[in-house]
Write a protein that holds these residues in place. Structure first.
Motif, PDB file in Angstrom:
ATOM      1  N   ARG A  72      29.809 -63.013 -88.094  1.00  0.00           N
ATOM      2  CA  ARG A  72      30.566 -62.501 -89.305  1.00  0.00           C
ATOM      3  C   ARG A  72      31.329 -61.184 -89.099  1.00  0.00           C
ATOM      4  NH1 ARG A  72      29.288 -65.829 -93.735  1.00  0.00           N
ATOM      5  NH2 ARG A  72      30.588 -64.665 -95.030  1.00  0.00           N
ATOM      6  N   GLU A  96      39.488 -65.308 -94.742  1.00  0.00           N
ATOM      7  CA  GLU A  96      38.743 -66.616 -95.085  1.00  0.00           C
ATOM      8  C   GLU A  96      39.273 -67.562 -94.451  1.00  0.00           C
ATOM      9  OE1 GLU A  96      35.026 -68.702 -95.955  1.00  0.00           O
ATOM     10  OE2 GLU A  96      35.393 -66.393 -95.308  1.00  0.00           O
ATOM     11  N   ALA A  97      40.431 -68.013 -94.847  1.00  0.00           N
ATOM     12  CA  ALA A  97      41.108 -69.265 -94.583  1.00  0.00           C
ATOM     13  C   ALA A  97      41.243 -69.421 -93.092  1.00  0.00           C
ATOM     14  CB  ALA A  97      42.364 -69.295 -95.525  1.00  0.00           C
ATOM     15  N   PRO A 100      36.930 -69.465 -91.521  1.00  0.00           N
ATOM     16  CA  PRO A 100      36.042 -69.796 -92.576  1.00  0.00           C
ATOM     17  C   PRO A 100      34.569 -69.609 -92.300  1.00  0.00           C
ATOM     18  CG  PRO A 100      37.062 -71.715 -91.652  1.00  0.00           C
ATOM     19  CD  PRO A 100      37.813 -70.569 -90.980  1.00  0.00           C
ATOM     20  N   GLY A 101      33.625 -69.095 -93.382  1.00  0.00           N
ATOM     21  CA  GLY A 101      32.391 -68.986 -93.275  1.00  0.00           C
ATOM     22  C   GLY A 101      32.025 -67.630 -92.330  1.00  0.00           C
ATOM     23  N   ARG A 102      33.024 -67.045 -92.065  1.00  0.00           N
ATOM     24  CA  ARG A 102      32.769 -65.684 -91.035  1.00  0.00           C
ATOM     25  C   ARG A 102      33.194 -64.391 -91.811  1.00  0.00           C
ATOM     26  NH1 ARG A 102      35.539 -65.860 -85.610  1.00  0.00           N
ATOM     27  NH2 ARG A 102      34.179 -63.838 -85.326  1.00  0.00           N
ATOM     28  N   ALA A 169      42.603 -72.476-101.362  1.00  0.00           N
ATOM     29  CA  ALA A 169      41.416 -72.043-100.601  1.00  0.00           C
ATOM     30  C   ALA A 169      40.278 -72.973-100.776  1.00  0.00           C
ATOM     31  CB  ALA A 169      40.896 -70.796-101.587  1.00  0.00           C
ATOM     32  N   LEU A 170      39.425 -73.345 -99.759  1.00  0.00           N
ATOM     33  CA  LEU A 170      38.433 -74.062 -99.488  1.00  0.00           C
ATOM     34  C   LEU A 170      36.922 -73.253 -99.399  1.00  0.00           C
ATOM     35  CD1 LEU A 170      39.654 -76.705 -96.794  1.00  0.00           C
ATOM     36  CD2 LEU A 170      39.338 -77.040 -99.245  1.00  0.00           C
ATOM     37  N   SER A 171      36.969 -71.995 -99.484  1.00  0.00           N
ATOM     38  CA  SER A 171      35.742 -71.058 -99.696  1.00  0.00           C
ATOM     39  C   SER A 171      36.361 -69.714 -99.912  1.00  0.00           C
ATOM     40  CB  SER A 171      35.165 -71.128 -98.142  1.00  0.00           C
ATOM     41  OG  SER A 171      35.942 -70.742 -96.860  1.00  0.00           O
TER      42      SER A 171
END
Length: 348
Positions: A72, A96-97, A100-102, A169-171
């Motif tokens: 991350r 983030e896009a 993602p998740g990092r 955005a997804l997250s």
């Protein structure tokens, strides 16, 4: 690792380095942290300092995330009063896009620089320093809302307008509040956000701030219980004697910062030893010794035991290490081998 380890990086600039060299060394350090299993890699925001190249966290985060695969990557932190909330939201929504998740967004309230540079940062963009600090809680809310996929409604000129940090955005990044006083501890507890106290910089008040945060925490939709970790300066080498030598350049940097001396690029180990051998004023010598006692400096087994002890003392399961080892004359300017070795010896 039984104790999760992370990395804080100010992108230090040594006297033998250009900014490009320092960034190349940071990317090597990040790759090492990724390979060794460290949990996260955060970069700071400091301005107009001859020994620090971390002036723009989103830019460095993009470089680091591109150079790594798993770890991350985030800010430790973005000093929000220096920036428009929408700009910060846009920057981190894009990161983030892309990864993602990092991505972590750590937000701080301090200026990260001297008063003149702070004026240039804030007034240059039309902001007013005192107002930016006063409205900090509101700005935090704005950043949070703008990064949500639905955005936030803004009432303006009789109409309702939607502001989104990014179109689809997804997250969203994981968002933390950072601080070196009880202000951010109270605010993070009130908003139900993760919180980190700058133990590596302050060295005092950590237990009080964490207790305040934990005892007054209000659960939120994003976080149902307090979440925090510890930050600490560290130098690890095969022997304690080597580690203490490698710590000297950064100890002198912090001494200059705390006593109002002119700041310079980080000295070599040999140059730092020459200054110390010539004798420091008694008050300065005691300040250096106090910092040395707060840092983790030593051989691998001693350093690891110190980290475990600190984690147990403050009730955390993660420690973010700021590897502050210096370099000897003639070292490759595009690497920071002693900093990489600190991470490797702690992880082994």
């Amino acid at each position: 690792m039984s104790l999760a380890l992370s990395v804080l990086d100010l992108v230090p600039v040594r006297s033998d380095q250009t900014t490009g060299d320092a960034l190349a060394a940071t990317l090597d350090l990040a790759r090492a942290a990724d390979r060794l299993g460290y949990r996260r890699y955060w970069v700071a925001e400091h301005h107009n300092m001859p020994a620090v190249a971390a002036t723009n966290p989103p830019v460095v985060i993009g470089l680091v995330a591109s150079a790594t695969e798993r770890i991350r990557v985030g800010s430790g932190g973005v000093m929000l009063p220096n920036h428009a909330p929408l700009v910060v939201a846009e920057q981190f929504a894009l990161l983030e896009a892309a990864f993602p998740g990092r991505i972590d967004l750590g937000i701080g309230r301090a200026p990260g620089s001297d008063p003149v540079t702070s004026w240039a940062l804030r007034h240059g963009a039309g902001g007013v320093s005192d107002e930016a600090v006063t409205h900090f809680p509101e700005y935090v809310d704005n950043v949070l809302a703008m990064m949500e996929p639905a955005g936030v409604g803004l009432a303006l000129r009789g109409g309702q307008h939607v502001l989104k940090a990014t179109p689809a955005a997804l997250s969203v990044p994981q968002i933390w509040l950072l601080g070196s006083s009880d202000y951010s501890a109270r605010l993070a507890a009130e908003k139900g956000m993760p919180y980190v106290f700058a133990h590596h910089f302050s060295g005092s008040g950590t237990a009080e701030a964490l207790e305040l945060y934990r005892s007054t925490f209000q659960p939120s939709p994003e976080l149902d219980a307090p979440r925090t970790f510890l930050t600490v300066n560290a130098v690890v080498a095969p022997t304690a004697e080597q580690a203490h030598r490698l710590a000297l350049p950064q100890l002198l940097q912090m001494l200059a910062l705390r006593t109002g001396q002119p700041l310079v690029a980080q000295r070599s180990v040999e140059d730092a030893e020459t200054i110390v051998d010539a004798g420091l004023p008694e008050a300065h010598d005691s300040l250096v010794e106090a910092m040395r006692r707060r840092w983790v400096i030593g051989d691998p087994s001693t350093a690891r035991a110190d980290l475990e002890r600190l984690a147990a003392s403050y009730g955390v399961d993660e420690v973010m290490v700021n590897p502050v080892a210096g370099a000897f004359r003639g070292a490759d300017p595009r690497t920071s081998s002693a900093r990489e070795r600190t991470l490797a010896l702690l992880a082994s």
